[in-house]
Design a protein around this motif. Structure first.
Motif, PDB file in Angstrom:
ATOM      1  N   UNK A  72       0.398  -1.256  -0.094  1.00 41.75           N
ATOM      2  CA  UNK A  72      -0.115   0.132  -0.425  1.00 41.75           C
ATOM      3  C   UNK A  72       0.415   1.453  -0.303  1.00 41.75           C
ATOM      4  N   UNK A  73       1.607   1.054   0.847  1.00 39.16           N
ATOM      5  CA  UNK A  73       3.023   2.661   0.257  1.00 39.16           C
ATOM      6  C   UNK A  73       3.864   2.500  -0.666  1.00 39.16           C
ATOM      7  N   UNK A  74       3.605   1.629  -2.081  1.00 39.35           N
ATOM      8  CA  UNK A  74       4.046   1.860  -2.809  1.00 39.35           C
ATOM      9  C   UNK A  74       4.055   3.083  -4.148  1.00 39.35           C
ATOM     10  N   UNK A  75       2.504   3.331  -4.059  1.00 35.39           N
ATOM     11  CA  UNK A  75       2.698   4.260  -4.613  1.00 35.39           C
ATOM     12  C   UNK A  75       0.994   5.366  -3.813  1.00 35.39           C
ATOM     13  N   UNK A  76       1.055   6.176  -4.652  1.00 33.50           N
ATOM     14  CA  UNK A  76      -0.260   7.395  -4.043  1.00 33.50           C
ATOM     15  C   UNK A  76      -0.345   7.960  -2.744  1.00 33.50           C
ATOM     16  N   UNK A  77      -0.643   8.791  -2.197  1.00 30.02           N
ATOM     17  CA  UNK A  77      -0.928   9.068  -0.816  1.00 30.02           C
ATOM     18  C   UNK A  77      -0.194   8.557   0.213  1.00 30.02           C
ATOM     19  N   UNK A  78       0.013   6.939   0.511  1.00 27.65           N
ATOM     20  CA  UNK A  78       0.563   6.534   1.211  1.00 27.65           C
ATOM     21  C   UNK A  78       1.887   6.127   1.228  1.00 27.65           C
TER      22      UNK A  78
ATOM     23  N   UNK B 217       3.861   8.644  -0.584  1.00 25.13           N
ATOM     24  CA  UNK B 217       4.371  10.369  -0.235  1.00 25.13           C
ATOM     25  C   UNK B 217       4.480  10.029   1.507  1.00 25.13           C
ATOM     26  N   UNK B 218       3.336   9.789   2.073  1.00 23.94           N
ATOM     27  CA  UNK B 218       3.561   9.700   3.467  1.00 23.94           C
ATOM     28  C   UNK B 218       4.656   9.054   3.940  1.00 23.94           C
ATOM     29  N   UNK B 219       5.022   8.187   3.695  1.00 18.30           N
ATOM     30  CA  UNK B 219       6.362   7.466   3.685  1.00 18.30           C
ATOM     31  C   UNK B 219       7.436   8.213   2.834  1.00 18.30           C
ATOM     32  N   UNK B 220       7.766   8.869   2.164  1.00 19.43           N
ATOM     33  CA  UNK B 220       9.074   8.945   1.323  1.00 19.43           C
ATOM     34  C   UNK B 220       9.170   8.211   0.800  1.00 19.43           C
ATOM     35  N   UNK B 221       8.407   7.411  -0.084  1.00 16.72           N
ATOM     36  CA  UNK B 221       8.769   6.661  -1.173  1.00 16.72           C
ATOM     37  C   UNK B 221       8.419   6.368  -2.946  1.00 16.72           C
ATOM     38  N   UNK B 222       8.013   7.836  -3.062  1.00 19.78           N
ATOM     39  CA  UNK B 222       7.842   8.212  -4.425  1.00 19.78           C
ATOM     40  C   UNK B 222       9.424   8.382  -5.737  1.00 19.78           C
ATOM     41  N   UNK B 223       9.221   7.290  -6.341  1.00 14.50           N
ATOM     42  CA  UNK B 223      10.117   7.851  -7.243  1.00 14.50           C
ATOM     43  C   UNK B 223       9.896   8.488  -8.551  1.00 14.50           C
ATOM     44  N   UNK B 224      10.059   8.312  -9.809  1.00 18.48           N
ATOM     45  CA  UNK B 224      10.381   8.903 -10.932  1.00 18.48           C
ATOM     46  C   UNK B 224       9.673   7.815 -11.293  1.00 18.48           C
ATOM     47  N   UNK B 225       8.490   9.026 -11.638  1.00 20.15           N
ATOM     48  CA  UNK B 225       6.637   8.079 -12.561  1.00 20.15           C
ATOM     49  C   UNK B 225       7.027   7.640 -13.726  1.00 20.15           C
ATOM     50  N   UNK B 226       8.101   7.729 -14.627  1.00 18.94           N
ATOM     51  CA  UNK B 226       8.244   6.540 -15.571  1.00 18.94           C
ATOM     52  C   UNK B 226       8.652   5.334 -14.985  1.00 18.94           C
TER      53      UNK B 226
END
Length: 974
Positions: free
Chosen positions: A455-461, A463-472
């Motif tokens: 659940x923390x791979x993408x989306x709002x969760x 972002x909260x976990x500081x886990x967002x990478x390049x969109x591609x």
């Protein structure tokens, strides 16, 4: 990177829309119902699989998965006409009823190093591929061979009777590929140029109109749907599978593969201490925080990254394109960085660097420095790969590659290891694997799974976990078909291929559950916990001083769920009732029932047996015949039942039948060898009725047997110096694995009439490499490795399912342990072998020495056991031995040092050792020791707090209880 982002804008899909598209795609794939297949028949066939691919990467197997050389035959035979467009496929022999099903004019076979474009033909029995272009390097995109000019390598075939699993895959972020897994451990990754429709058409036709008897795969190809129906998480929670195996299953289901560098399996950094002299796995401070991504472990660096993230608004970057980390935790470059010392990754690294090694300062040469870089650099947030837990060779520059010297004048050679590894790559991997299976990791691994697969791979969760990478890097974020500009499209594809791809998301709504530590199951023997062992010798047994002349020594013991089968030297089989209870923690408690049930003779005149069969004076005679012992017997439910049982267990469905496992076990097969007629025999355990008897082509007697853990395969070693692989009661598997060599051999006819279902015992491979009689075997189904030892001191390593030779080891070369000038021929006889599932094995020689090797031939350590051993088993991280000295010795497997010993002098020499199998692991594990006087001694763990637990099987026997306390003292004080 910025230029690539701008060029790809034309085909960008906002994150919200991408998620919606993925959900719609999942729904559509769930609706995939094969024509002519009812729900009832689908349930019979099984709508899910175990998801097992390769469970650990090993560099010792080098096999080109593209070719099946045994199948190639240039010639003509009378057969039905096929369309001219398929005539090229006739370079192979077709089955009598084989018919074309469908064809695809444009498909790509994807392999680790290369991709090959061609056309695909699906028939009722096989997949045929014809290369129409050059084999192209995935790194340089240049041709490496010219298949179109090489007729012998132009066409390839994969037999469908070997197909076991099919998984949906992405290629360049397009869900238009499949990965197929075969019973002989081969794999095939196909990308369909026609997109998802062609892929689904292939899969539908495959299930509808092809002969795939071993296939056990879901109707849906959506990873999330497959995972939601699997029972693997529950098996992991109950410790039925290890942390390593569970992570491999997650990787395979989420689309990770060893055939595509951009989607290589991902494993976490486990430890944070790479500087201490010792490693205390009971101290939580030595572990990495698994609840945070690598990029968020250092708060100072995270603050810098967040500041850069917020500044992306200033350049007008859309919200769905903003990223915290510009690099990824997994990419082709990182895989080549870690595996630079192992081929073919060395060649691929050189290709990537335009024909030479990268700058020495940028190479992987120090684990502590690598970890430091992952915690400090704003561009380095990489995780690990499975080889960190399985492959010590990746840290050793065994090929002597010239990797250069750093600016600090440090020569780059072997990887610098942490001090606690004591300079040994094998010790590092051993401790690293122990850390992965530790209680701390078991308690926290679910948090890391949420970051990578959940659940923390993408989306709002995310972002909260500081886990967002390049969109591609995310699935569904871009539609390449909508990018009309060729330059922009090429740039986008280059980014996807080289800068990392995020796995398919398996959990979208709920966090991953935690492991249930209250139901912890561990092996009986643990390196740090031997003091609670208890020993029991029940008084009422079939053997003993009053009846030893009638039944003789205990030759072999086979524990099952509710009974114990014991084979005695007079060829009688005794059955004991067996019931255990476990403590609330799941650890073994000394509470069991061990009660005599019945005893019956195994032999008869028709089998050409005699009591003298089990009474040879020497271990091996001059003709290469080995005396009968525990190595002469094996027990199995049979391949078909075990296969179905394990699949149902993995899918969470009821058992194969409504019968409990104990009822199925009554129909188990007792497999035995060593008879005068030279045959391998299968008896039904319940009645001891002879079910099958076959020589399998051995020229001479069969000396030893080793049964695989899954029960469907066993191997035999003969006086003729060959090892043979057998399939037990699984006709489809036997047909899939048998090679043409075995099919043309004059296999000895069975001594019993065959039923309609055919033979129980079928030989499928002959393993060559020895020139003298085989004396011992050890077979691991998990590794698919057979170790065999012979009279002349040679050990051979083979792949079982393919029947391929891997390497040959001469024990006399072990650092002059057995000097050639002084040793006798008898000294180098390999008496026993014990193979660990982690890739090491112990060899016991006739002169008493114990040698520890890796399956890659590395010589690890040696000691002198001081006796000739009759029994040797591995339990957890410990080695247990017993022999003529009447002492059961427990050693640490990593260095063969003695930890404790049990004196059984009153019972005579130890003849066999057996453990309750891990498959019964909600029950506590016990060890059974068979001795010369016909008695069975039971070793368990005292799980009670006051130490006054009683064995129900010996309740009221004061002498036995007194003996229990005396043995306890010896075990603890040693």
């Amino acid at each position: 990177m910025a230029a690539a982002m701008q060029r790809a804008r034309q085909g960008i899909i906002p994150m919200a829309q991408a998620m919606a598209n993925l959900e719609e795609a999942d729904k559509e794939e769930d609706k995939l119902v094969l024509e002519g297949t009812t729900e009832e028949s689908e349930n019979k066939d099984g709508d899910m699989n175990e998801g097992a691919g390769r469970t650990g990467a090993s560099n010792w197997v080098e096999e080109d998965a593209m070719h099946d050389d045994d199948d190639r035959f240039k010639g003509k035979r009378e057969e039905e006409e096929v369309p001219n467009e398929d005539a090229w496929a006739k370079s192979f022999i077709w089955a009598e009823s084989e018919r074309p099903v469908t064809r695809f004019e444009s498909a790509t076979v994807v392999k680790l190093q290369t991709i090959i474009e061609g056309k695909l033909l699906l028939t009722s029995h096989a997949i045929y591929f014809r290369a129409t272009g050059d084999e192209t390097s995935v790194i340089s995109r240049e041709a490496v061979t010219h298949r179109k000019d090489d007729p012998d390598r132009r066409n390839s075939r994969w037999r469908l009777n070997r197909l076991t699993e099919v998984h949906g895959r992405r290629f360049m972020l397009r869900a238009q590929a499949l990965e197929l897994f075969f019973a002989d451990t081969k794999e095939l990754f196909i990308n369909f140029a026609g997109g998802v429709r062609e892929r689904d058409k292939f899969y539908t036709k495959l299930r509808q109109r092809c002969r795939v008897p071993l296939l056990f795969s879901p109707k849906s190809l959506a990873p999330r749907t497959v995972f939601s129906k699997m029972n693997l998480t529950e098996l992991w929670r109950r410790r039925k599978i290890s942390n390593f195996d569970y992570l491999m299953h997650l990787n395979i289901m989420a689309g990770r593969t060893f055939n595509d560098l951009s989607q290589y399996p991902i494993f976490p950094w486990i430890l944070a201490d790479y500087t201490s002299e010792t490693l205390n796995l009971n101290d939580s401070r030595v572990f990495r925080d698994l609840s945070k991504p690598v990029g968020a472990l250092n708060p100072n660096r995270l603050a810098q990254l967040i500041e850069r993230y917020n500044s992306l608004d200033e350049i007008g970057l859309p919200e769905e394109q903003k990223f915290l980390y510009g690099s990824h935790y997994s990419s082709p470059g990182f895989v080549l960085y870690y595996l630079i010392r192992q081929e073919p990754f060395t060649t691929m690294h050189i290709e990537l660097q335009s024909g030479r090694f990268d700058c020495p300062d940028r190479l992987f040469f120090d684990i502590a420095e690598c970890w430091k870089g992952c915690n400090t650099s704003t561009s380095d947030v990489k995780e690990l790969i499975p080889e960190f837990f399985t492959c010590p060779e990746m840290f050793i520059n065994s090929n002597g590659f010239p990797l250069g010297t750093t600016q600090r004048k440090v020569k780059v050679d072997d990887v610098k290891l942490p001090p606690w590894a004591k300079g040994s790559a094998h010790e590092f991997v051993r401790l690293h694997r122990l850390a992965l299976e530790s209680d701390y990791v078991s308690r926290n691994l679910n948090s890391w799974v949420d970051l990578i697969f959940g659940v923390k791979q993408r989306g709002d969760e995310a972002k909260k976990a500081h886990n967002n990478f390049h969109y591609l890097s995310y699935e569904g974020s871009v539609d390449l078909d909508k990018i009309t500009n060729e330059v922009d499209r090429a740039a986008t594809e280059t980014h996807i291929q080289n800068f990392g791809v995020t796995p398919s998301q398996l959990l979208t709504k709920q966090p991953h559950p935690k492991r249930n530590l209250e139901e912890t199951w561990k092996p009986l023997l643990n390196e740090d916990d031997l003091k609670d062992l208890r020993c029991f010798t029940p008084r009422k047994q079939f053997g003993g001083s009053s009846v030893s002349e009638r039944v003789g020594a205990v030759l072999s013991i086979h524990p099952m769920s509710d009974q114990i089968a014991v084979i005695f030297s007079d060829l009688r089989v005794g059955l004991y009732q067996w019931t255990t209870s476990a403590t609330s923690s799941g650890r073994s408690a000394a509470s069991f029932i061990f009660k005599m049930d019945r005893i019956k003779a195994l032999g008869c005149h028709d089998m050409s047996t005699s009591p003298a069969w089990a009474h040879m004076d020497e271990f091996v005679d001059r003709n290469g015949k080995v005396a009968v012992g525990s190595w002469s017997f094996a027990m199995t439910l049979g391949g078909s039942i075990m296969d179905s049982y394990q699949r149902r267990q993995a899918s969470g469905k009821p058992r194969v039948t409504d019968m409990p496992l104990s009822t199925l076990e009554a129909s188990s097969f007792l497999i035995s060898c060593g008879y005068f007629d030279g045959n391998l025999k299968a008896h039904v355990l319940d009645s001891l009725r002879l079910k099958d008897s076959s020589g399998g082509g051995h020229r001479g007697g069969i000396n030893c047997i080793s049964m695989g853990d899954e029960g469907g395969l066993c191997v035999t070693g003969g006086q003729d110096g060959t090892v043979r692989v057998w399939v037990v009661d699984h006709n489809d598997m036997a047909s899939a694995l048998s090679d043409e060599c075995v099919q043309t051999l004059p296999i000895a006819k069975s001594a019993v009439p065959k039923t309609k279902s055919g033979c129980i015992l079928k030989c499928c491979h002959v393993l060559w490499g020895h020139t003298a009689a085989i004396t011992c075997l050890s077979f691991s189904s998990d590794l698919d490795v057979v170790c065999s030892g012979s009279v002349d001191g040679v050990i051979c390593i083979h792949n079982a399912r393919r029947g391929k030779f891997i390497r040959r080891i001469i024990v006399q070369d072990f650092d002059s342990v057995v000097p050639c000038a002084t040793c006798s021929q008898d000294d180098v006889i390999v008496r026993k072998l014990a193979l660990d599932t982690h890739g090491t094995f112990v060899a016991h020689l006739n002169d008493g020495k114990l040698l520890l090797y890796s399956i890659n031939g590395a010589k690890l350590c040696h000691v002198n056991a001081g006796e000739k051993l009759s029994a040797m088993e591995i339990c957890g991280s410990m080695l247990v031995t017993g022999g003529e000295s009447c002492r059961l010795v427990i050693r640490t497997l990593s260095d063969l040092s003695v930890r404790c010993a049990l004196d059984l002098t009153s019972h005579g020499p130890i003849r066999c050792i057996s453990l309750t199998p891990p498959g019964l692991n909600s029950a506590p594990q016990y060890m059974f020791v068979g001795t010369e006087d016909g008695k069975v001694t039971i070793i368990g763990r005292d799980g009670t707090s006051n130490g006054n637990s009683r064995a129900e099987g010996i309740a009221g026997d004061r002498d036995s209880n007194d003996k229990k306390e005396r043995v306890l003292t010896q075990l603890i004080n040693k």
